[in-house]
Design an enzyme around this catalytic site. Structure first.
Site, PDB file in Angstrom:
ATOM      1  N   ARG A  66       0.854  -1.188   0.000  1.00  0.00           N
ATOM      2  CA  ARG A  66       0.000   0.000   0.000  1.00  0.00           C
ATOM      3  C   ARG A  66       0.893   1.243   0.000  1.00  0.00           C
ATOM      4  NH1 ARG A  66      -5.300   0.646   1.643  1.00  0.00           N
ATOM      5  NH2 ARG A  66      -5.330  -1.501   2.379  1.00  0.00           N
TER       6      ARG A  66
ATOM      7  N   ASP B 269     -11.368  -9.109 -11.866  1.00  0.00           N
ATOM      8  CA  ASP B 269     -12.752  -8.736 -12.159  1.00  0.00           C
ATOM      9  C   ASP B 269     -12.997  -8.540 -13.653  1.00  0.00           C
ATOM     10  OD1 ASP B 269     -13.303  -8.738  -9.470  1.00  0.00           O
ATOM     11  OD2 ASP B 269     -12.962  -6.596  -9.216  1.00  0.00           O
TER      12      ASP B 269
ATOM     13  N   ARG C 225     -30.646 -29.418  -2.766  1.00  0.00           N
ATOM     14  CA  ARG C 225     -30.495 -28.115  -2.133  1.00  0.00           C
ATOM     15  C   ARG C 225     -30.387 -26.997  -3.164  1.00  0.00           C
ATOM     16  NH1 ARG C 225     -26.106 -30.074   2.372  1.00  0.00           N
ATOM     17  NH2 ARG C 225     -27.587 -30.576   4.032  1.00  0.00           N
TER      18      ARG C 225
ATOM     19  N   VAL D 165      -9.963 -16.471  -1.968  1.00  0.00           N
ATOM     20  CA  VAL D 165      -9.481 -17.704  -2.593  1.00  0.00           C
ATOM     21  C   VAL D 165      -9.441 -17.528  -4.109  1.00  0.00           C
ATOM     22  CG1 VAL D 165     -11.775 -18.773  -2.831  1.00  0.00           C
ATOM     23  CG2 VAL D 165      -9.755 -20.214  -2.635  1.00  0.00           C
TER      24      VAL D 165
ATOM     25  N   ARG E  86      -8.295 -15.028  -5.725  1.00  0.00           N
ATOM     26  CA  ARG E  86      -7.096 -14.309  -6.165  1.00  0.00           C
ATOM     27  C   ARG E  86      -5.848 -15.192  -6.226  1.00  0.00           C
ATOM     28  NH1 ARG E  86      -7.585  -9.092  -6.854  1.00  0.00           N
ATOM     29  NH2 ARG E  86      -9.237  -7.937  -5.826  1.00  0.00           N
TER      30      ARG E  86
ATOM     31  N   MET F 251      -4.907 -39.030 -21.172  1.00  0.00           N
ATOM     32  CA  MET F 251      -5.291 -38.174 -20.053  1.00  0.00           C
ATOM     33  C   MET F 251      -5.571 -36.751 -20.544  1.00  0.00           C
ATOM     34  SD  MET F 251      -1.645 -37.466 -18.132  1.00  0.00           S
ATOM     35  CE  MET F 251      -2.338 -36.275 -17.018  1.00  0.00           C
ATOM     36  N   GLN F 252      -5.037 -36.407 -21.723  1.00  0.00           N
ATOM     37  CA  GLN F 252      -5.263 -35.079 -22.284  1.00  0.00           C
ATOM     38  C   GLN F 252      -6.694 -34.895 -22.795  1.00  0.00           C
ATOM     39  OE1 GLN F 252      -1.525 -34.082 -24.854  1.00  0.00           O
ATOM     40  NE2 GLN F 252      -1.428 -36.254 -24.361  1.00  0.00           N
TER      41      GLN F 252
END
Length: 800
Positions: free
Chosen positions: A95, A173, A208, A306, A308, A668-669
């Site tokens: 900062r 964002d 739910r 989380v 970021r 696996m690809q």
């Protein structure tokens, strides 16, 4: 101070601005860590060094710029090694209160002048970039004051008479106008989708409703794309508050989904969501509403920071690397008259935009929201945001019509399975139902189409498909040529009016065969569209294929683990074989994302001399502090130089210097859950394909029946540079290398020199097609006239 050029001294500083309420004139500068920044730092440093420049790190953001001293250090090639897989930023952030005052900026200017630095690369959001532009605008007056104070000489002031600024946008964002995607956004979406996938499992088990709150105080991009990627029932974003009476609409929507057989409901909320009255809409408010009105078992999850963190996605690494290279090029070409610019992404093209135009348009979004001009706010966010919003509205807010169109649309998957196929099928089915069509699912590819393996598919039949890997419809590589007569009979039997073909090169080939057979079989004269979906990304007519991003992330994460192993054991080189057939897309892009030393592909011919040079390069590399190597090989790059041959060659020639290991990644690809990019891309492609077919059916309806035999009635839907386009299959014939199943030209081949330069090869960088300065205003022709006038006036003032 300079080595090969007159104006080549770079340093890296990244900061974002937080504007506290009540002090708009005096912003406080704050540095934030974002995934993908390190890739941009690495690329800028290495390309800067490649051009012969001195490159400086500025640690701790603008605070380090003000404090100087050890905060500004020379960067070396090795100092940015092993950075690609790290989240955040390795050069720190802090900062800074000092930089907002002129006195602090004067200290920063003094530190730069003393080091002879006249070029500044800033990675951050609109606040940090605005601060950098203010610094540049004041530069000449700051130098005058420093000379008067006796802190610098006249000669030093003359040498550093101008400061060049280039920005790279870093913001999870994705709130900076002018770019389709900012550094860090895709990685944040990866974190969000990981949580969504985990939540939906328990939500389905217990029937739910889950409410997920994601970041986005002023921009709803993360919430909107998450809603598309997980098939959410509702999304709340700041740019478009829900209509009055939304509470009843939401409850009816949730109840309707349950009545259709859905076992869960998902609601996505951006942290800045609000109502038309300006009051915030929080996840707890929605929970209380749902529990009170519907009695559904409801849970809320607030993701927080989380989003970021974590390992950067392959997309962010490649984006950061490309932007870093473009930033260096922009600084090389800058003159005192060149306005400060940002390098950004439009489609798959790197572009340069005037910094303050982008900042102003970003502010205009906030102004439009404050004035309740919601449609303008959506448009100002850009075409990509607007397309996402329109697709979401169709899938989540439009109910199927009561009257049917009596049109039957069949969907078939062809070729090898890949992640994202199911998202395209789900979107196509639901958009088709919304259009009033009867949707038919063809199982097991063209073979299933020939044998009549066709069933109706309903709205709930595709519930939850967005996040599923592979192909729920089943797929085979069989081409239609051996079944043409049976296929024509099946089309007549099921009265199929149009066909959606989702798949790889076999889908493209199959579409061509069906078009060719129209001359003999009238039943095949129906509109058709091919949606590219293959990990190989080798379908002509499209720069990207559904599934390639998921495969690329799989390869990249595997390479990260392998590099970590090599770093621990020292003096070890890994040879990795990737899929792709003859197409080198995966090997090249994974090489760029994982920091490979070489990537062997069919399109870029190589011989024994090249292999010898690569071995020698690694021998020299082992003499530095970076004692590891990573080599990628496309599976069909060369019939003779096989993976075993290259492994044996490197093992023999590197004997006593390094040892070798090899890995063949294999199938696996093709597996795994789709990445956010593939889910979103598949959803938009499926939607656009069916809407296009609907229009074609109207055009081709003659004398009471559908008859389509023109070239433009059978197309490939593909991403070309900056837009989704429909290209006739017949026209793509000449652009295709059928023997090797690849397009004759590929855009990504121009990125290979970047990979080699970043691996410290002494090669030439082709800058003939570098980005030119564009204008945001020109790109936004639908902007309200008063805003266009306002923009022009502000740009003219800025230029003055």
């Amino acid at each position: 101070v300079t080595v090969n050029f007159d104006k080549l001294l770079f340093f890296l500083c990244r900061a974002l601005t937080l504007r506290p309420s009540g002090s708009p004139e005096n912003p406080m500068f704050v540095c934030l860590c974002l995934s993908g920044m390190n890739a941009a730092v690495r690329a800028t440093v290495r390309v800067g060094l490649y051009t012969g420049a001195k490159v400086y790190f500025v640690h701790e953001g603008y605070q380090g710029l003000v404090d100087g001293g050890d905060n500004i250090k020379l960067a070396t090639w090795e100092s940015v090694s092993m950075m690609l897989q790290l989240g955040g930023t390795v050069i720190g952030s802090a900062r800074c209160m000092d930089f907002r005052a002129r006195e602090g900026r004067m200290k920063a200017a003094l530190n730069l002048v003393k080091l002879g630095i006249t070029n500044l690369c800033v990675i951050g959001g609109d606040g940090s970039l605005t601060g950098a532009n203010q610094f540049r605008t004041e530069w000449s007056t700051l130098l005058v004051d420093l000379v008067k104070a006796g802190k610098i000489s006249d000669d030093e002031a003359k040498t550093s008479s101008h400061l060049n600024i280039v920005g790279m946008v870093g913001s999870i964002d994705n709130d900076f106008c002018g770019t389709d995607m900012t550094i860090g956004t895709d990685s944040a979406l990866h974190r969000i989708i990981e949580v969504v996938d985990a939540i939906t499992t328990t939500a389905q088990s217990h029937q739910r409703t889950f409410i997920l709150e994601v970041m986005g105080r002023h921009c709803g991009y993360l919430a909107l794309v998450t809603a598309l990627a997980c098939g959410a029932d509702w999304v709340f974003i700041p740019e478009m508050p829900p209509d009055e009476g939304w509470e009843g609409h939401l409850c009816r929507r949730l109840a309707d989904q349950r009545a259709r057989g859905c076992r869960l409901n998902v609601i996505i909320v951006a942290e800045g969501a609000m109502g038309r009255d300006g009051k915030p809409i929080g996840s707890e408010d929605i929970k209380k509403l749902v529990e009170k009105n519907l009695g559904f078992d409801t849970r809320t999850t607030v993701l927080g920071h989380v989003q970021r963190g974590g390992t950067p996605s392959a997309f962010d690494r490649i984006l950061g690397s490309r932007m870093g290279v473009e930033a260096v090029m922009a600084l090389l070409e800058a003159t005192p008259e060149t306005p400060a610019c940002v390098v950004s992404l439009s489609g798959n093209q790197a572009v340069r935009l005037p910094l303050m135009e982008c900042v102003q348009v970003t502010k205009d979004v906030t102004t439009a929201m404050a004035e309740n001009r919601w449609e303008d706010a959506i448009k100002l966010r850009g075409k990509s945001f607007e397309n996402n919003w329109n697709t979401y509205k169709m899938l989540a807010h439009i109910n199927p019509p009561d009257t049917k169109s009596n049109i039957n649309v069949a969907i078939v998957n062809v070729g090898a399975p890949c992640a994202g196929m199911n998202a395209a099928v789900r979107s196509a089915v639901r958009i088709g139902i919304i259009q009033g069509h009867n949707m038919l699912a063809v199982h097991d590819g063209f073979e299933g189409l020939a044998h009549g393996n066709i069933v109706p598919i309903t709205w709930t039949g595709v519930s939850g498909w967005t996040g599923k890997g592979g192909s729920e419809l089943g797929t085979k590589r069989v081409l239609p040529s051996k079944y043409i007569e049976e296929i024509s009979l099946t089309i007549a039997k099921f009265n199929i009016h149009s066909l959606v073909i989702i798949g790889g090169f076999e889908a493209f080939m199959g579409g061509l065969e069906l078009v060719t057979a129209r001359e003999k079989y009238e039943e095949l004269c129906i509109p058709m569209v091919v949606i590219p979906a293959t990990v190989s990304n080798n379908v002509p007519g499209s720069d990207f294929s559904i599934g390639a991003d998921t495969a690329l992330n799989t390869i990249t994460s595997t390479c990260d683990r392998i590099k970590q192993s090599a770093a621990g054991t020292k003096r070890r080189v890994f040879i990795i074989e990737t899929m792709g057939g003859y197409c080198g897309y995966l090997a090249t892009m994974a090489g760029l994302a994982a920091g490979a030393d070489a990537a062997y592909i069919y399109e870029d011919k190589f011989g024994i001399r090249d292999l010898e040079m690569n071995v020698e390069h690694l021998v020299q590399k082992m003499k530095t502090d970076v004692k590891r190597g990573l080599i990628l090989r496309n599976e069909k790059c060369n019939a003779n130089y096989t993976t075993d041959f290259i492994f044996a060659l490197y093992s023999e020639e590197g004997k006593g210097v390094f040892d070798c290991r090899k890995n063949i990644l294999g199938h696996m690809q093709q597996g795994g859950t789709p990445t956010p990019f593939d889910r979103n891309f598949g959803t938009k492609m499926g939607s656009k394909a069916v809407l296009w077919l609907t229009e074609k059916l109207k055009e081709m309806y003659r004398h009471g029946r559908i008859f389509a035999n023109t070239p433009d009635s059978a197309c490939v839907l593909g991403m070309r540079k900056r837009a989704l386009t429909f290209q006739p299959l017949a026209e793509l014939n000449e652009q295709t290398d059928f023997e090797h199943r690849i397009p004759k030209t590929s855009w990504w081949l121009k990125l290979r020199p970047i990979m080699k330069i970043l691996a410290k090869y002494n090669i030439s960088l082709d800058t003939s097609e570098h980005a030119h300065m564009e204008h945001v205003i020109k790109k936004r022709v639908s902007m309200p006239a008063p805003l266009i006038k306002k923009h022009k006036e502000e740009v003219e003032e800025e230029e003055e």
